[in-house]
Structure formats: C-alpha cells, structure tokens
Design an enzyme around this catalytic site. Structure first.
Site, PDB file in Angstrom:
ATOM      1  N   ASP A   1       0.859  -1.181   0.000  1.00  0.00           N
ATOM      2  CA  ASP A   1       0.000   0.000   0.000  1.00  0.00           C
ATOM      3  C   ASP A   1       0.900   1.237   0.000  1.00  0.00           C
ATOM      4  O   ASP A   1       1.146   1.855   1.022  1.00  0.00           O
ATOM      5  CB  ASP A   1      -0.885  -0.042   1.251  1.00  0.00           C
ATOM      6  CG  ASP A   1      -1.708   1.212   1.395  1.00  0.00           C
ATOM      7  OD1 ASP A   1      -2.200   1.482   2.508  1.00  0.00           O
ATOM      8  OD2 ASP A   1      -1.833   1.946   0.393  1.00  0.00           O
ATOM      9  N   SER A   2       1.394   1.575  -1.163  1.00  0.00           N
ATOM     10  CA  SER A   2       2.454   2.590  -1.226  1.00  0.00           C
ATOM     11  C   SER A   2       1.910   3.940  -1.684  1.00  0.00           C
ATOM     12  O   SER A   2       0.796   4.029  -2.214  1.00  0.00           O
ATOM     13  CB  SER A   2       3.517   2.145  -2.232  1.00  0.00           C
ATOM     14  OG  SER A   2       2.973   2.234  -3.555  1.00  0.00           O
TER      15      SER A   2
HETATM   16  N1  LIG Z   1      -3.605   3.833   2.333  1.00  0.00           N
HETATM   17  C1  LIG Z   1      -3.360   5.052   1.644  1.00  0.00           C
HETATM   18  C2  LIG Z   1      -3.426   4.905   0.159  1.00  0.00           C
HETATM   19  C3  LIG Z   1      -2.176   5.301  -0.533  1.00  0.00           C
HETATM   20  N2  LIG Z   1      -2.320   5.109  -1.954  1.00  0.00           N
HETATM   21  C4  LIG Z   1      -2.429   6.299  -2.752  1.00  0.00           C
HETATM   22  C5  LIG Z   1      -2.715   5.944  -4.193  1.00  0.00           C
HETATM   23  C6  LIG Z   1      -2.779   7.178  -5.063  1.00  0.00           C
HETATM   24  C7  LIG Z   1      -1.523   7.991  -4.959  1.00  0.00           C
HETATM   25  N3  LIG Z   1      -1.576   9.184  -5.789  1.00  0.00           N
HETATM   26  C8  LIG Z   1      -1.210   8.357  -3.519  1.00  0.00           C
HETATM   27  C9  LIG Z   1      -1.190   7.135  -2.623  1.00  0.00           C
END
Ligand SMILES: NCCCN[C@H]1CC[C@H](N)CC1
Length: 292
Positions: A159-160
């Site tokens: 989950d990046s």
């Molecule tokens: N758990 C938080 C979600 C993180 N994922 C996002 C996906 C879209 C991206 N622009 C920023 C992080």
C-alpha cells in the site's frame, strides 16, 4: 491556487489538479521523510495528504482499502500469514483483520508520523492497529523484505504512495523479486499500481517485470476512487506459481463470514458478486475487460 481550497498539484499528473474545499486545517508537520497534512474538507470528511498528494479521505477510502485487500485475500484459501508494506494509516490492516483465517499480520511502514497522525485524526481507519494479530515494524519495506525468510507469507499487500520520494524503490524490479521470494509457492501479492489514464508507462514497466518474476498469474485490476488523480487507481495482482488465480470469482469470499461486521462495520465497497474491474493486457496496449 484558490483560497480556501486544497489543490493536488504534482509532476506525476501534469496540467491537472483535483481540488477539495477546506473547512479547517487540523494538522501540519514534517517527518523525517515527508510533509504531513490533515484537513477537514467540506464534502469528503477528513483528508490525509503526504508531500502535497492525497492519500485518503474518510468518504472514499473504503474503495481503495477494501479492493487492495480483498482482491488478493479472497483469491486464495485460508490465508494465514499476511504482510503489509506501507499502509501506515491502518486502513489495509482493518480490512485484512476481517479474514478470520489470518493468524499473523506484519506491517512495515517507514514513517511513524503517518501512524500517529492516523490514530489521532482517523480512528475509523487506524482501528486496524488494535487487532492482536498485528505487529508494527517501523522501517524500510525493502530492507524488511530482504531480511524475511523465503516463502514466509501467503499474501503481501503493498500500500504505497507514488514513485516520488520514499516509495520510489517499491516500483522497481528488485523489489518485485523480493516480494516473490518472501511469498510461499502459490502466494499472492497486490500492489498499488497507479492510474491507467496517467501512468501507462509506469504500469507497462511493472507488468513487464511481473511477467518475468511471477509464474502463476499476472493481472492488473483497477477501481474508482474519486479523490485519486483521474478518479481511478490500479493494482497489480500476481501469484508466484500455480493455476491462474480467478480474481473475478473469489474462492474465499469475505462476505460469507460476517463475524467481522460488529467490530469493523460492514464492507462499504467490495463484494464477491459484483465483477470487479480486472483488465488484461494485450501487449503493448491495455485492453479493458467489461467490469460490471
Ligand atoms: N492507504 C493510503 C493509500 C495510498 N495510496 C495512494 C494511491 C494514489 C496515490 N496518488 C497516492 C497514494
């Protein structure tokens, strides 16, 4: 910039910016890795922003956290050991904890401020940390994976944030190789894989790497999250070996077991019946399957 509005401006989506009306600034800080911002929006609840990029809002976080978790975990029987890389807000943990077969949940998040801020301002998301099966490791996910014995996990969820700053190496080939090594044979991974409207080059590179590394199935799924750039976000869904995993017809349906509902509340987005957005690739272009 419009006074009283937050606009998400980034070189990763040039020439466009999603804006949210700000009711109240709730937190502003700088960790060892990034700027952290929390504000009350007028229509999406509270919003978490890292280095100017929206990570989650109370209104639509369910779509992302449920899909990135249940697409992989519902595709294998009895997942027991799960690793989350990133995900310091706790939302993925909350969803993993819905699976009663899971016995151990490791999470490796590089930035402790994200964990602390989520617990303070997003309790319905950070509740994932309360599950006794969870072990929190504060550190670099790449180093954590390289130290993990081969074949440790049934599933790994990455989950990046975006490939700018701390999360850059989570999009490179060595990292995907270490994911495959840390998974048991037939294990599955699911990683945040950006937007088909904005990042086809990034996606094609990731798919090419995954096709070389994962000998089971390699799928790209995407879903709708209104506050992510272009309104969609995708996932790589891969298994190390074995028969193609049919992500469209889950063999481990989460909605068959509602023991989690009283502690976590009902699922708000994912369900086993609706055919989710899973896209195949006809090299070199992306071919959309019919999703619903
Ligand atoms: N758990 C938080 C979600 C993180 N994922 C996002 C996906 C879209 C991206 N622009 C920023 C992080």
């Amino acid at each position: 910039v419009i006074p009283g509005w937050f606009s998400e401006i980034s070189p990763l989506w040039p020439g466009e910016a999603h804006s949210l009306k700000v009711e109240k600034l709730l937190f502003q800080g700088k960790s060892d890795y990034q700027n952290v911002l929390v504000f009350q929006s007028s229509t999406y609840g509270k919003v978490l922003v890292l280095d100017g990029v929206i990570q989650l809002t109370e209104r639509d976080e369910c779509a992302y956290q449920e899909m990135i978790t249940h697409l992989p975990l519902c595709s294998i029987l009895n997942p027991k050991k799960v690793l989350v890389i990133g995900g310091g807000d706790g939302g993925v943990l909350r969803e993993v904890a819905r699976h009663s077969s899971v016995e151990k949940i490791d999470i490796c998040e590089i930035d402790k401020m994200v964990v602390d801020v989520s617990k303070q301002f997003f309790p319905s998301v950070a509740l994932g940390f309360q599950d006794p099966r969870v072990t929190l490791h504060i550190g670099d996910g790449v180093a954590f994976l390289n130290a993990v014995p081969k074949g440790t996990y049934d599933a790994i969820i990455v989950d990046s944030s975006d490939p700018i700053g701390p999360a850059q190496e989570l999009f490179e080939k060595p990292f995907f190789e270490s994911l495959a090594k840390a998974l048991r044979p037939g294990g599955v991974m699911c990683t945040q894989a950006e937007s088909i409207w904005l990042h086809m080059q990034i996606i094609e590179n990731i798919v090419a790497n995954c096709r070389q590394i994962f000998k089971g199935s390699v799928n790209y799924a995407w879903t709708s999250v209104p506050t992510y750039p272009s309104g969609v976000i995708g996932f790589m869904l891969c298994s190390t070996e074995g028969p193609a995993v049919d992500f469209k017809h889950p063999i481990n349906p989460i909605d068959a077991d509602d023991s989690h509902v009283k502690t976590k509340g009902p699922l708000k987005f994912y369900n086993s019946e609706v055919r989710h957005c899973i896209s195949w690739f006809l090299y070199p272009t992306l071919c959309h399957s019919s999703c619903f």
